[in-house]
Design a protein around this motif. Structure first.
Motif, short mmCIF file in Angstrom:
data_model
loop_
_atom_site.label_atom_id
_atom_site.label_comp_id
_atom_site.label_asym_id
_atom_site.label_seq_id
_atom_site.Cartn_x
_atom_site.Cartn_y
_atom_site.Cartn_z
N ALA A 31 0.94 -1.02 0.10
CA ALA A 31 -0.02 -0.04 0.04
C ALA A 31 0.78 1.34 0.06
CB ALA A 31 -0.88 0.07 1.22
N PRO A 32 0.89 2.14 -1.06
CA PRO A 32 0.09 1.92 -2.25
C PRO A 32 0.94 1.18 -3.44
CG PRO A 32 0.89 4.13 -2.47
CD PRO A 32 1.55 3.74 -0.78
N GLY A 33 2.17 1.05 -3.19
CA GLY A 33 2.96 0.24 -4.20
C GLY A 33 3.20 0.97 -5.52
N ASN A 34 3.81 0.43 -6.41
CA ASN A 34 4.13 0.90 -8.00
C ASN A 34 3.98 -0.19 -8.93
OD1 ASN A 34 6.56 -0.49 -7.96
ND2 ASN A 34 7.58 1.39 -6.91
N PRO A 35 4.04 -0.01 -10.05
CA PRO A 35 3.98 -1.32 -11.11
C PRO A 35 5.09 -2.36 -10.59
CG PRO A 35 3.85 1.07 -11.97
CD PRO A 35 4.18 1.21 -10.66
N GLY A 36 6.18 -1.95 -9.96
CA GLY A 36 7.07 -3.05 -9.79
C GLY A 36 6.38 -3.92 -8.70
N THR A 37 6.03 -3.26 -7.71
CA THR A 37 5.52 -4.03 -6.50
C THR A 37 4.51 -5.13 -6.96
OG1 THR A 37 4.17 -2.30 -5.57
CG2 THR A 37 6.23 -2.44 -4.82
N ALA A 38 3.80 -4.51 -7.89
CA ALA A 38 2.53 -5.24 -8.56
C ALA A 38 2.78 -6.57 -9.10
CB ALA A 38 1.70 -4.26 -9.70
N GLN A 39 4.25 -6.77 -9.60
CA GLN A 39 4.64 -7.91 -10.06
C GLN A 39 4.91 -9.24 -8.97
OE1 GLN A 39 8.04 -6.70 -12.15
NE2 GLN A 39 6.84 -5.35 -13.59
N CYS A 40 5.12 -8.56 -7.68
CA CYS A 40 5.22 -9.46 -6.36
C CYS A 40 4.08 -9.76 -5.61
CB CYS A 40 6.57 -8.81 -5.67
SG CYS A 40 7.81 -8.05 -6.50
N GLY A 41 3.06 -8.86 -5.82
CA GLY A 41 2.01 -9.02 -4.79
C GLY A 41 0.70 -8.40 -5.52
N THR A 42 0.03 -7.83 -4.50
CA THR A 42 -1.16 -7.00 -5.03
C THR A 42 -1.41 -5.78 -4.32
OG1 THR A 42 -2.75 -8.90 -4.85
CG2 THR A 42 -3.86 -7.00 -4.88
N LYS A 350 7.50 14.97 -15.53
CA LYS A 350 6.59 13.71 -15.02
C LYS A 350 5.66 13.39 -16.33
CE LYS A 350 5.38 14.60 -10.41
NZ LYS A 350 4.41 15.30 -9.29
N GLY A 351 5.18 11.98 -16.31
CA GLY A 351 4.37 11.45 -17.65
C GLY A 351 4.92 10.84 -18.57
N LYS A 373 -0.28 3.72 -16.79
CA LYS A 373 -1.30 4.67 -17.65
C LYS A 373 -1.60 3.81 -18.92
CE LYS A 373 -2.49 9.10 -18.52
NZ LYS A 373 -2.18 10.54 -19.16
N ASP A 374 -2.71 3.54 -19.35
CA ASP A 374 -3.14 2.95 -20.48
C ASP A 374 -2.40 1.96 -21.18
OD1 ASP A 374 -5.07 5.23 -20.23
OD2 ASP A 374 -3.85 6.38 -21.47
N GLY A 375 -1.93 1.20 -20.19
CA GLY A 375 -1.02 -0.05 -20.67
C GLY A 375 0.54 0.22 -20.83
N ASP A 376 0.88 1.67 -20.52
CA ASP A 376 2.17 1.95 -20.61
C ASP A 376 2.74 2.42 -19.19
OD1 ASP A 376 2.60 2.34 -23.01
OD2 ASP A 376 1.82 3.91 -23.36
#
Ligand code: AMP
Ligand code: GLY
Length: 428
Positions: A31-42, A350-351, A373-376
């Motif tokens: 919580a809240p994590g980032n796209p990297g942490t999302a590969q290891c958990g929720t 940013k972005g 964002k949008d698959g990127d």
């Protein structure tokens, strides 16, 4: 056991990466994590200071252990909040309560603590608005350079190294009278400047026993050869050459043991990390600062060197059984290079779309300031990504990290090309 990690940076991705390898892990949440942490958990869309939201997540996901990444929730009392919930008494927490977190949250507290327990540190005195005249008089008697530190958390910007008396006087006036760092500078610690080489030592303690994690060296300035503005950290290396057995034994005797014992003597039940920023001054360790958490990007080189099951160590720290654990450290080098956004550490881009992660072959990718964002994957923070190379030679670890840093692309990308080169020259 289900685990919840709080935070969203490279440090938390490194925690997630290591904890997700544990044979005793149930589900992992960040919580809240980032796209990297999302590969290891929720990832859970909960901010690190949303204590009610965190407590609800602990209940919903049957969390057994909470690992706190950044300092802000610690200083604001996330541990105390969870402990105050009658139905969450069984939950282990890695990270001290608000009182213990003052070792980082208040420089005045940490200096008093070190002076009281005989822990080597620079001589210092603290002043407030009411004692500013004494502070100005004190400055007159000190040798230069002299260091002024805002008492509270100031996002890594609260330290001023003044080269002239005039600079020091201006800084003291601005901090105390003009609230240069807001409330954080309502007290100012003035301390002696220490010459030497810096390193960071990391301790995991259950309040009584401790293990020493691999040490690291951080590269704080934006520019190569340590030039330019201070940043949150542009890279890190572990191990550090002068942290040999003799020096680390001194650190244990003179710093770590009195720190752990001192916290206990103060009736602070400290369960978590102690990050000790040290100066090696003529072979003797002096404490520059304490942090109540792990370092970032130091974690990105420390964890890849730990062979032991990290989750077992964290659980033991949280429930007071660390004396039953030993830590096994890999005999290899780890180097991380941080990719930062154009403009950082000032106003930054940013972005920007980030590409090339799938082309990185020989390094560990730790997301920091990124978002989906949008698959990127797009950049969302100043420090965007840490790339860690490991090898049994330092040279090779540097090459792997640098190659990955070149492989990842985004508009405005900046990174240092000299991470680890000074250590290499030191003769490793
Ligand atoms: P801190 O925010 O306490 O980590 O301070 C930032 C940086 O200022 C440290 O990493 C050191 O490089 C430097 N610094 C802090 N205190 C001293 C000191 N007493 N003598 C020399 N350098 C210092
Ligand atoms: N890299 C320094 C810190 O985490 O405070």
């Amino acid at each position: 056991m289900n685990v919840l990690i709080l935070g969203a940076g490279g440090r938390e991705h490194a925690f997630s990466w290591k904890i997700s390898q544990s044979p005793i892990l149930g589900n992992l949440y960040i919580a809240p994590g980032n796209p990297g942490t999302a590969q290891c958990g929720t990832n859970l869309a909960i901010g690190v200071t949303d204590f009610e939201g965190i407590a609800t997540a602990i209940r919903t996901h049957d969390i057994g252990l909470v690992v706190v990444g950044p300092e802000e929730p610690l200083v604001k009392g996330v541990r105390d909040f969870i402990e105050s919930q009658a139905d969450l008494q069984h939950v282990g927490i890695v990270g001290p309560g608000a009182e213990g977190a003052q070792i980082e949250g208040s420089k005045d507290f940490s200096k008093n603590f070190m002076h009281k327990y005989g822990i080597p540190t620079a001589a210092s005195q603290t002043f407030t608005k009411d004692t500013i005249a004494d502070g100005l008089a004190y400055l007159q008697q000190q040798s230069l350079p002299i260091v002024l530190k805002a008492d509270g958390l100031a996002a890594g910007k609260g330290v001023i190294i003044a080269l002239t008396l005039e600079e020091a006087e201006t800084a003291l006036n601005e901090m105390l009278l003009d609230a240069k760092f807001g409330d954080a500078s309502s007290k100012v610690v003035i301390e002696q400047f220490l010459r030497g080489i810096e390193l960071s030592v990391f301790v995991l303690t259950d309040g009584e026993n401790y293990v020493v994690l691999p040490e690291a060296k951080d590269y704080k300035r934006i520019g190569e050869n340590d030039e330019g503005l201070n940043t949150g950290g542009m890279g890190a290396v572990s191990p550090v050459p002068f942290a040999n057995e003799k020096f680390m034994e001194l650190v244990k005797q003179k710093v770590i043991e009195p720190t752990v014992k001192g916290l206990k003597a103060e009736n602070i039940d400290y369960k978590g990390f102690i990050f000790i920023g040290l100066m090696n001054h003529e072979g003797e360790p002096y404490v520059i600062e304490y942090n109540a958490r792990m370092g970032d990007p130091e974690t990105e080189v420390v964890l890849p060197r730990i062979e032991s099951d990290f989750l077992s160590l964290l659980i033991a720290a949280s429930n007071g059984t660390l004396s039953e654990q030993t830590i096994s450290i890999l005999d290899q080098y780890a180097v991380t290079t941080m990719l930062v956004a154009g403009g950082y550490p000032e106003e930054y881009r940013k972005g920007d779309v980030l590409t090339g992660v799938e082309k990185v072959e020989d390094a560990i990718v730790f997301h920091a300031g990124t978002t989906s964002k949008d698959g990127d994957i797009i950049t969302s923070g100043g420090r965007v990504m840490a790339l860690t190379g490991t090898s049994n030679t330092l040279e090779r670890a540097i090459q792997k990290s640098q190659k990955a840093a070149q492989t990842i692309q985004f508009e405005g990308k900046n990174f240092r090309r000299d991470i680890g080169l000074d250590v290499l020259r030191y003769g490793m």
